[in-house]
Design a protein around this motif. Structure first.
Motif, PDB file in Angstrom:
ATOM      1  N   GLY A   1       0.822  -1.203   0.000  1.00  0.00           N
ATOM      2  CA  GLY A   1       0.000   0.000   0.000  1.00  0.00           C
ATOM      3  C   GLY A   1       0.842   1.233   0.000  1.00  0.00           C
ATOM      4  N   ALA A   2       0.179   2.368  -0.058  1.00  0.00           N
ATOM      5  CA  ALA A   2       0.883   3.641  -0.096  1.00  0.00           C
ATOM      6  C   ALA A   2       1.352   4.012   1.292  1.00  0.00           C
ATOM      7  N   GLY A   3       2.462   4.749   1.342  1.00  0.00           N
ATOM      8  CA  GLY A   3       2.961   5.265   2.598  1.00  0.00           C
ATOM      9  C   GLY A   3       3.430   4.179   3.534  1.00  0.00           C
ATOM     10  N   VAL A   4       4.066   3.124   3.015  1.00  0.00           N
ATOM     11  CA  VAL A   4       4.536   2.029   3.840  1.00  0.00           C
ATOM     12  C   VAL A   4       6.012   2.224   4.118  1.00  0.00           C
ATOM     13  N   PRO A   5       6.415   2.568   5.343  1.00  0.00           N
ATOM     14  CA  PRO A   5       7.817   2.796   5.629  1.00  0.00           C
ATOM     15  C   PRO A   5       8.529   1.525   6.034  1.00  0.00           C
ATOM     16  N   GLU A   6       9.801   1.499   5.789  1.00  0.00           N
ATOM     17  CA  GLU A   6      10.645   0.400   6.246  1.00  0.00           C
ATOM     18  C   GLU A   6      10.784   0.507   7.752  1.00  0.00           C
TER      19      GLU A   6
ATOM     20  N   ASP B   1       3.225   4.843  -9.474  1.00  0.00           N
ATOM     21  CA  ASP B   1       1.939   4.148  -9.465  1.00  0.00           C
ATOM     22  C   ASP B   1       2.005   2.746 -10.047  1.00  0.00           C
ATOM     23  N   ASP B   2       3.118   2.373 -10.664  1.00  0.00           N
ATOM     24  CA  ASP B   2       3.291   1.024 -11.188  1.00  0.00           C
ATOM     25  C   ASP B   2       3.688   0.111 -10.025  1.00  0.00           C
ATOM     26  N   ASP B   3       2.792  -0.776  -9.626  1.00  0.00           N
ATOM     27  CA  ASP B   3       3.034  -1.610  -8.449  1.00  0.00           C
ATOM     28  C   ASP B   3       4.294  -2.455  -8.588  1.00  0.00           C
ATOM     29  N   GLY B   4       4.481  -3.054  -9.772  1.00  0.00           N
ATOM     30  CA  GLY B   4       5.639  -3.920  -9.963  1.00  0.00           C
ATOM     31  C   GLY B   4       6.953  -3.161  -9.869  1.00  0.00           C
ATOM     32  N   LEU B   5       7.026  -2.019 -10.549  1.00  0.00           N
ATOM     33  CA  LEU B   5       8.255  -1.230 -10.531  1.00  0.00           C
ATOM     34  C   LEU B   5       8.506  -0.655  -9.141  1.00  0.00           C
ATOM     35  N   ARG B   6       7.449  -0.234  -8.463  1.00  0.00           N
ATOM     36  CA  ARG B   6       7.612   0.305  -7.115  1.00  0.00           C
ATOM     37  C   ARG B   6       8.174  -0.764  -6.175  1.00  0.00           C
ATOM     38  N   LEU B   7       7.697  -1.988  -6.321  1.00  0.00           N
ATOM     39  CA  LEU B   7       8.189  -3.086  -5.494  1.00  0.00           C
ATOM     40  C   LEU B   7       9.661  -3.360  -5.778  1.00  0.00           C
TER      41      LEU B   7
ATOM     42  N   VAL C   1      12.869   3.260   3.184  1.00  0.00           N
ATOM     43  CA  VAL C   1      12.008   3.556   2.042  1.00  0.00           C
ATOM     44  C   VAL C   1      10.570   3.772   2.488  1.00  0.00           C
ATOM     45  N   THR C   2       9.955   4.816   1.923  1.00  0.00           N
ATOM     46  CA  THR C   2       8.518   5.029   2.051  1.00  0.00           C
ATOM     47  C   THR C   2       7.970   5.139   0.634  1.00  0.00           C
ATOM     48  N   THR C   3       6.780   4.572   0.395  1.00  0.00           N
ATOM     49  CA  THR C   3       6.227   4.577  -0.963  1.00  0.00           C
ATOM     50  C   THR C   3       4.833   5.187  -0.996  1.00  0.00           C
ATOM     51  N   CYS C   4       4.494   5.719  -2.174  1.00  0.00           N
ATOM     52  CA  CYS C   4       3.128   6.174  -2.422  1.00  0.00           C
ATOM     53  C   CYS C   4       2.871   6.121  -3.916  1.00  0.00           C
ATOM     54  N   ARG C   5       1.596   6.289  -4.305  1.00  0.00           N
ATOM     55  CA  ARG C   5       1.202   6.087  -5.700  1.00  0.00           C
ATOM     56  C   ARG C   5       0.798   7.360  -6.422  1.00  0.00           C
ATOM     57  N   SER C   6       0.694   8.478  -5.725  1.00  0.00           N
ATOM     58  CA  SER C   6       0.182   9.697  -6.372  1.00  0.00           C
ATOM     59  C   SER C   6       0.714  10.938  -5.681  1.00  0.00           C
ATOM     60  N   GLY C   7       0.503  12.077  -6.343  1.00  0.00           N
ATOM     61  CA  GLY C   7       0.914  13.332  -5.766  1.00  0.00           C
ATOM     62  C   GLY C   7       0.150  13.653  -4.494  1.00  0.00           C
TER      63      GLY C   7
ATOM     64  N   VAL D   1       7.058  10.372 -13.681  1.00  0.00           N
ATOM     65  CA  VAL D   1       6.418  11.439 -14.442  1.00  0.00           C
ATOM     66  C   VAL D   1       4.943  11.142 -14.676  1.00  0.00           C
ATOM     67  N   MET D   2       4.623   9.922 -15.112  1.00  0.00           N
ATOM     68  CA  MET D   2       3.247   9.570 -15.442  1.00  0.00           C
ATOM     69  C   MET D   2       2.541   9.044 -14.194  1.00  0.00           C
ATOM     70  N   LEU D   3       1.789   9.921 -13.535  1.00  0.00           N
ATOM     71  CA  LEU D   3       1.081   9.571 -12.314  1.00  0.00           C
ATOM     72  C   LEU D   3      -0.395   9.906 -12.467  1.00  0.00           C
ATOM     73  N   PRO D   4      -1.272   9.251 -11.720  1.00  0.00           N
ATOM     74  CA  PRO D   4      -2.689   9.619 -11.758  1.00  0.00           C
ATOM     75  C   PRO D   4      -2.871  11.009 -11.157  1.00  0.00           C
ATOM     76  N   GLY D   5      -3.746  11.802 -11.756  1.00  0.00           N
ATOM     77  CA  GLY D   5      -3.931  13.165 -11.280  1.00  0.00           C
ATOM     78  C   GLY D   5      -2.831  14.057 -11.812  1.00  0.00           C
ATOM     79  N   ALA D   6      -2.207  14.831 -10.950  1.00  0.00           N
ATOM     80  CA  ALA D   6      -1.121  15.724 -11.355  1.00  0.00           C
ATOM     81  C   ALA D   6       0.081  14.917 -11.818  1.00  0.00           C
ATOM     82  N   SER D   7       0.721  15.342 -12.910  1.00  0.00           N
ATOM     83  CA  SER D   7       1.900  14.637 -13.414  1.00  0.00           C
ATOM     84  C   SER D   7       3.086  14.889 -12.494  1.00  0.00           C
ATOM     85  N   GLY D   8       4.108  14.045 -12.653  1.00  0.00           N
ATOM     86  CA  GLY D   8       5.305  14.216 -11.857  1.00  0.00           C
ATOM     87  C   GLY D   8       5.968  15.569 -12.078  1.00  0.00           C
ATOM     88  N   LEU D   9       5.926  16.079 -13.315  1.00  0.00           N
ATOM     89  CA  LEU D   9       6.544  17.373 -13.593  1.00  0.00           C
ATOM     90  C   LEU D   9       5.759  18.510 -12.938  1.00  0.00           C
ATOM     91  N   ASP D  10       4.433  18.401 -12.910  1.00  0.00           N
ATOM     92  CA  ASP D  10       3.631  19.397 -12.202  1.00  0.00           C
ATOM     93  C   ASP D  10       3.934  19.361 -10.712  1.00  0.00           C
TER      94      ASP D  10
END
Length: 251
Positions: A6-11, A25-31, A44-50, A69-78
């Motif tokens: 899930g999002a916001g999971v710290p080590e 937001d790519d689950d496989g790449l994030r893992l 490490v802490t993870t999340c899926r969106s801005g 860069v390609m995230l749901p909602g606001a893009s990574g560059l934004d």
């Protein structure tokens, strides 16, 4: 090792290498990135969106952000553009677009580095360590006896890495911008070419023919903008490179 569920999971462990926030937001790449960093000693802490990123940042303790860069909602560059108005935390942009124009845009918006997908584990770890060396985790060089550098009314505190303009206002610098400014302050009045800047700053900005160096210099120059009609602090020497046109006083 438990997978990222899930999002916001710290080590749980407190590793000494630094705390990295992965926004992907790519689950496989994030893992995969999470596993590589944790096995190398990072927290490490993870999340899926801005939106999730903004909720996590106020908790503090983040040393570096890996920002897709390609995230749901606001893009990574934004998100990067908005982040740079309120924080100087180091950011490495991660994107499937690796063309020079895309890298330059990311750096122009304030990224400290840019990694194109697909990338290997060694490259990712090397780039993270390089950015952290230039950031708040880097100890002050033992050879520097001075603590403050002043030039054209500006003041740079080497202990706190704080830059103050002639009016007394603080100016945020990214890790790469700080590193570049130190290069110019160590070589006032000397013309520096791209290759010299890359070598002296240890910046991982691509080849000397790349526009990345020019982009970084342009970013720094905008932050050192003189009063209207005043001479520039950093001058361009056509066909040769750049020059700090100021006297540097060490205290």
């Amino acid at each position: 090792m438990n997978p990222v569920s899930g999002a916001g999971v710290p080590e749980a462990s407190h590793a000494p290498m630094g705390h990295v926030l992965i926004v992907e937001d790519d689950d496989g790449l994030r893992l995969l990135m999470t596993r590589a960093l944790r096995e190398s000693g990072f927290r490490v802490t993870t999340c899926r969106s801005g939106a999730e990123m903004w909720r996590l940042l106020p908790e503090g303790g983040i040393d570096l952000i890996l920002l897709d860069v390609m995230l749901p909602g606001a893009s990574g560059l934004d998100l990067l553009r908005a982040l740079r108005t309120r924080s100087s935390v180091p950011v490495i942009v991660v994107s499937a677009r690796g063309e020079e124009a895309d890298r330059v845009l990311g750096l122009e918006l304030g990224a400290d580095d840019y990694v194109a997908k697909p990338f290997g584990r060694p490259e990712l770890l090397a780039r993270i360590r390089a950015v952290l060396r230039r950031s708040v985790l880097a100890p002050a060089p033992a050879t520097r006896a001075t603590e403050t550098l002043t030039f054209s009314g500006w003041r740079l505190d080497l202990r706190s890495r704080a830059l103050v303009d002639p009016e007394g206002a603080a100016v945020d610098l990214s890790g790469a911008e700080y590193d570049l400014l130190l290069v110019f302050l160590d070589h006032p009045g000397r013309v520096l070419g791209r290759e010299q800047i890359l070598e002296l700053s240890r910046a991982r900005l691509g080849s000397p023919s790349d526009r990345s160096v020019d982009t970084l210099v342009s970013r720094l120059r905008r932050k050192l903008e003189p009063p209207e009609g005043g001479p520039p602090v950093i001058k361009t020497v056509r066909g040769s490179g750049y020059l700090l046109a100021a006297t540097v006083i060490r205290a």
